[in-house]
Write a protein that holds these residues in place. Structure first.
Motif, PDB file in Angstrom:
ATOM      1  N   LEU A 131       0.818  -1.218   0.000  1.00  0.00           N
ATOM      2  CA  LEU A 131       0.000   0.000   0.000  1.00  0.00           C
ATOM      3  C   LEU A 131       0.852   1.268   0.000  1.00  0.00           C
ATOM      4  N   ARG A 132       2.155   1.113  -0.091  1.00  0.00           N
ATOM      5  CA  ARG A 132       3.098   2.243  -0.155  1.00  0.00           C
ATOM      6  C   ARG A 132       2.999   3.153   1.066  1.00  0.00           C
ATOM      7  N   LEU A 133       2.988   2.520   2.236  1.00  0.00           N
ATOM      8  CA  LEU A 133       2.924   3.288   3.475  1.00  0.00           C
ATOM      9  C   LEU A 133       4.299   3.518   4.092  1.00  0.00           C
ATOM     10  N   GLY A 134       5.336   3.020   3.425  1.00  0.00           N
ATOM     11  CA  GLY A 134       6.680   3.132   3.988  1.00  0.00           C
ATOM     12  C   GLY A 134       7.092   4.567   4.255  1.00  0.00           C
ATOM     13  N   ARG A 135       6.751   5.459   3.349  1.00  0.00           N
ATOM     14  CA  ARG A 135       7.171   6.858   3.507  1.00  0.00           C
ATOM     15  C   ARG A 135       6.563   7.507   4.736  1.00  0.00           C
TER      16      ARG A 135
END
Length: 478
Positions: free
Chosen positions: A100-104
């Motif tokens: 879900l591209r929550l790393g940032r």
């Protein structure tokens, strides 16, 4: 294709990192209340599985002191068989966050909360390892450990204490040695020295218990997933996923500053950690995270590509399979010394001093987070820290300035900034002061400088407007 020189650099770095990782893997496992081999299994997975992913080329993963407290509490609460279920669930959660591209978003976590978390972990680790250093059974809760510290002198095995203290002294002194000698990690030197002394003097101190890597691996069965019906277990999974992810990505930011190679791709690194923790969970091993000590050693030893960390996993596997008997000669006090040193390094004394001089509110958040972890537990302590950080940010961003300017016979009251409920008392005080003016005196509110006006403040302003009678020919105040 990498050349011979690159392979040579990676090969040498892999040996150094494996030597750094070995005592830490074993020590973290023992401190977590699980068989020593499970720490090595996690280190192997961190190299042979996570090491292949492209998220961060030089960052090294394995069992970390930062998760020791949480794992120990989980094992005590749900038993060792449930550990695999909790870890694989945390790995799946990390995978989901990466997809879900929550790393940032982990970069948005307050640094004060992270430093407070590490400080709290360091304090809890030190409290527990003081008992391990003296060969004394530790009480269950951190506060009980603190209360019982003064009695350790009468209960401790002083031979074990001297071995652990000697391990710490060797690690500290080794940092002053020439650079070529420091290629051999200080932790390994300290543990090897303590092991040799214990063997030569035949000291009756407790040593690491080894059952074999294959015997220690215990995959969870489907029935074990019933533990997730417990709210506490789900909270543990969330805490494992969030803390491991945060520590990994903060470590990645630090490692990126150490080299000139490719930068970390945060979402890919989160997926790599999720895959690694899923595999660790399926093997019944400890959870993993990227570890700054091993990662820094990898960079300083000259690693060039991902091959270094992959080979470090192979070295750990070779050692665990070929030389398990060596682990049985390692005194537990020596590993306690290694973890006491690690816990001390987690205490951000300089950061607290610097924050106190420049951003006292951030220092208070740091100290409150660490204290909450010691008083309650890791998960609740971090939630307290996050709540304080959010409250502090909300308070600081809700600045509201009220100024009064006479324009002829009319009093102009300018409200500038953000009028939220946090500043409602200040606004009401200003409006009450205006009520002291003679009834019907011309007053005009200028709200053009407001960036935000919430419902609470709007209601207060409307109520105040209704109480005043505007002059003929003038409109209302808002």
């Amino acid at each position: 294709m990498p050349g011979v020189g690159t392979f040579r650099d990676d090969f040498g770095a892999s040996v150094v990192v494996a030597l750094v990782a070995l005592p830490l893997c074993v020590g973290v496992a023992v401190a977590s209340g699980v068989p020593a081999e499970l720490g090595i299994v996690t280190g192997v997975v961190g190299g042979l599985v996570t090491g292949w992913f492209r998220g961060s080329s030089l960052q090294v993963s394995g069992p970390a002191a930062g998760l020791t407290v949480l794992v120990y509490e989980a094992v005590q609460a749900y038993g060792l068989p449930a550990l695999g279920v909790l870890v694989v669930s945390a790995g799946v959660a990390q995978l989901g966050m990466g997809v879900l591209r929550l790393g940032r978003w982990f970069r948005a976590i307050s640094v004060a909360v992270v430093q407070g978390m590490l400080a709290g972990i360091g304090l809890v680790l030190i409290c527990g390892q003081l008992y391990a250093l003296g060969g004394v059974k530790a009480p269950g809760h951190t506060l009980a450990k603190l209360r019982g510290v003064h009695e350790l002198g009468t209960q401790a095995d002083w031979a074990a204490v001297l071995l652990g203290a000697g391990t710490i002294a060797a690690m500290v002194a080794w940092r002053r040695m020439p650079a070529r000698l420091r290629l051999v990690p200080g932790a390994l030197v300290g543990v090897a020295g303590a092991t040799a002394v214990a063997a030569l003097l035949r000291l009756p101190v407790e040593k690491v218990r080894v059952t074999g890597v294959l015997a220690a691996v215990s995959p969870p069965d489907w029935g074990g997933f019933a533990v997730l019906a417990s709210v506490g277990a789900v909270g543990t999974v969330v805490a494992l996923a969030l803390i491991a992810s945060a520590e990994t990505l903060f470590s990645a930011a630090a490692v990126d500053r150490m080299h000139d190679g490719p930068r970390t791709e945060y979402d890919r690194e989160l997926i790599a950690q999720g895959v690694g923790n899923s595999v660790c969970g399926l093997l019944g091993a400890l959870p993993m995270t990227a570890v700054i000590v091993r990662s820094a050693a990898n960079v300083e030893a000259g690693a060039r590509t991902r091959a270094a960390r992959v080979m470090h996993g192979a070295w750990l596997l070779l050692f665990a399979v070929a030389f398990p008997q060596l682990l049985e000669s390692v005194p537990l006090a020596a590993l306690a010394g290694v973890l006491l040193h690690a816990g001390w390094k987690l205490l951000p004394a300089r950061a607290v001093a610097a924050l106190w001089r420049t951003h006292r509110g951030e220092a208070m958040v740091l100290l409150a987070t660490a204290t909450a972890i010691v008083v309650t537990n890791l998960f609740e302590g971090v939630l307290v820290g996050l709540g304080l950080a959010v409250a502090k940010a909300a308070w600081e961003t809700s600045h509201m300035h009220i100024e009064q300017v006479w324009e002829g016979e009319e009093l102009c009251v300018r409200v500038v900034g953000s009028a939220s409920f946090l500043r409602l008392p200040k606004l009401l005080d200003a409006l009450d002061a205006l009520d002291a003016l003679p009834h019907g005196h011309p007053v005009r509110l200028d709200l053009g400088g407001l960036r935000h006006l919430d419902h609470a403040c709007l209601t207060a302003l409307e109520g105040w407007e209704r109480k005043r009678t505007p002059l003929p020919g003038r409109e209302g105040v808002i």
